[in-house]
Design a protein around this motif. Sequence first.
Motif, PDB file in Angstrom:
ATOM      1  N   ARG A 212       0.828  -1.213   0.000  1.00 19.93           N
ATOM      2  CA  ARG A 212       0.000   0.000   0.000  1.00 19.93           C
ATOM      3  C   ARG A 212       0.860   1.259   0.000  1.00 19.93           C
ATOM      4  N   MET A 213       1.910   1.287   0.805  1.00 19.87           N
ATOM      5  CA  MET A 213       2.771   2.466   0.863  1.00 19.87           C
ATOM      6  C   MET A 213       3.426   2.744  -0.489  1.00 19.87           C
ATOM      7  N   LYS A 214       3.683   1.711  -1.247  1.00 17.47           N
ATOM      8  CA  LYS A 214       4.318   1.877  -2.553  1.00 17.47           C
ATOM      9  C   LYS A 214       3.354   2.467  -3.587  1.00 17.47           C
TER      10      LYS A 214
ATOM     11  N   CYS B 290      -0.903   9.098   7.620  1.00 19.03           N
ATOM     12  CA  CYS B 290      -1.905   8.277   8.303  1.00 19.03           C
ATOM     13  C   CYS B 290      -1.452   6.828   8.405  1.00 19.03           C
ATOM     14  N   LEU B 291      -0.951   6.273   7.313  1.00 17.54           N
ATOM     15  CA  LEU B 291      -0.530   4.871   7.314  1.00 17.54           C
ATOM     16  C   LEU B 291       0.671   4.639   8.229  1.00 17.54           C
ATOM     17  N   ILE B 292       1.564   5.603   8.290  1.00 17.00           N
ATOM     18  CA  ILE B 292       2.713   5.469   9.193  1.00 17.00           C
ATOM     19  C   ILE B 292       2.237   5.358  10.637  1.00 17.00           C
ATOM     20  N   LYS B 293       1.286   6.180  11.009  1.00 14.91           N
ATOM     21  CA  LYS B 293       0.751   6.130  12.370  1.00 14.91           C
ATOM     22  C   LYS B 293       0.005   4.819  12.621  1.00 14.91           C
ATOM     23  N   VAL B 294      -0.730   4.346  11.598  1.00 11.81           N
ATOM     24  CA  VAL B 294      -1.436   3.073  11.736  1.00 11.81           C
ATOM     25  C   VAL B 294      -0.436   1.947  11.965  1.00 11.81           C
ATOM     26  N   LYS B 295       0.665   1.965  11.224  1.00 10.53           N
ATOM     27  CA  LYS B 295       1.692   0.925  11.391  1.00 10.53           C
ATOM     28  C   LYS B 295       2.259   0.934  12.808  1.00 10.53           C
TER      29      LYS B 295
END
Length: 503
Positions: free
Chosen positions: A391-393, A416-421
């Motif tokens: 997803r990050m890619k 947002c995704l970094i925080k979710v991780k």
Amino acid sequence: MSDIVGKPLMRIDGWAKATGQALYVADLVFPGMLVGKFLGSTCAHGRIKKINLEKAKRVKGVKAIITGRDFPYLHGECIINIPFLAIDKVRYVGEPVVAVAAEDEEAAKEALSLVEVEYEELPAVFDPEEAMREDAPLIHEEMEKYQYISAVKMIPKTNICQHFVLSLGSLEEGFARSDYIFEDRFTTPQVQHAAIETHGSIAQVDTQGRITLWGQNDSPHRARKEIAQALGIPQARVRVITGYVGGNFGGKGGLKSEAIAIALAHKVRGRPVKVIFTREEVFRTITRSGCIVYLKTGVRRDGKIMVREVKLIWDTGAYAEKGPTISLHGGSLSLGPYDIPHGRVESFTVFTNKPMSGAMRGYGLPQVAFAYESQMDLIAERLGISPYELRMKNIVHERSKVVTGQRLYAVGLEECLIKVKEELERPDEAVERKVKLLPLGNWVRGKGLAVSYKSTKTPTVSAAYVKIDEDGSVSIVTSTVEVGQGAHTVLTQIAAEVLGIKE
């Protein structure tokens, strides 16, 4: 830092609801009020050959019995094709055919039990893919003759009431530059909203033909327009009053019980008619659209998505309701929140002989998000990379262009995704152990992630009035309907914050 907005606050309607003081439409009683009930079709697709009402008319307490021919009007939002009561033809099991207004529920039920309806059964089709075939039975033989909004692109002489295509880049180039191609099919069924409060309304038509409607409609202005348009009267002659709503989730817009109540109220001028649906009747009235999603996605070895081709087949049931615009909304989002250089979406909205479908939380997004996010996990597994990394890619960033041609701004998805991780990596003992649930056996809890995005219906207009009284108290006048989302409480907080009111 806000002093009021965002702070915990008892809902302003909470006390009335918790103590039973809140009156829902089923609780309302007006002088001279009659009970309305309807008889649903037992045939999924057929012509009405004969209706015998003679025995029903003789039941004590019955004040009116009507059929579709007595009230031959059509209503709707995208396509005006929904009869108040079936006219000449039925298109799904449970479609209202005959309605009765009586002094009490027992008399209404007895009268309906004596109604005799004879049908000429026609071939029915329940699968939207089968309904798209050239030899499929037509549910609306001349649908091109209906009135419809400009966004509708139907295909005459078929069951397809909406069709559109969106394109970005070149499919041929995208697949040529892909190392792997993944093809999958996903399905979501029709889903019932199942609000605690069933559909219900009260209608009264005075001797001059003015209509007053009490109920739970989540869009009273739309309902007013739909009623006036159907009956060919000015909107000024229609008043819609929405009170407490016992759950909505998108299912209480348009005309459902309202159609039956209005038809009966026209017959018994001056007397209000209350119609409350049973749970079974609700299940046969409105659902979320079922959808079949075909995804063909081309990916490089490093996980970069080069192309995605989407085919959507939406099951809108027997009537259009919001189906055509739901498919537009869901289709425009169906590539997902990913920066894909090449894409194509083809969407079909199809009539079937099932209860009609409409809005339900997300307006077409849940169906397509389920499909593309499921495929993202499958692709990650097949390529041997983590779902997060894939997803990050591929996620959209500032100025990414989507299949509608729009460029995105103020995205913030990467952050947002970094925080979710970070949250996903926090230790959680419950995730690592099996949880014993005695009635159900052993279950395992886990964590996962999914990404989606949702557009809004534009253009829209919102307005409110704030009135400050002599004693310093404040009143807010707004057309926002409180359907459980806490809107009235939040509006109160906003007004208090802006005006500097502390209590």
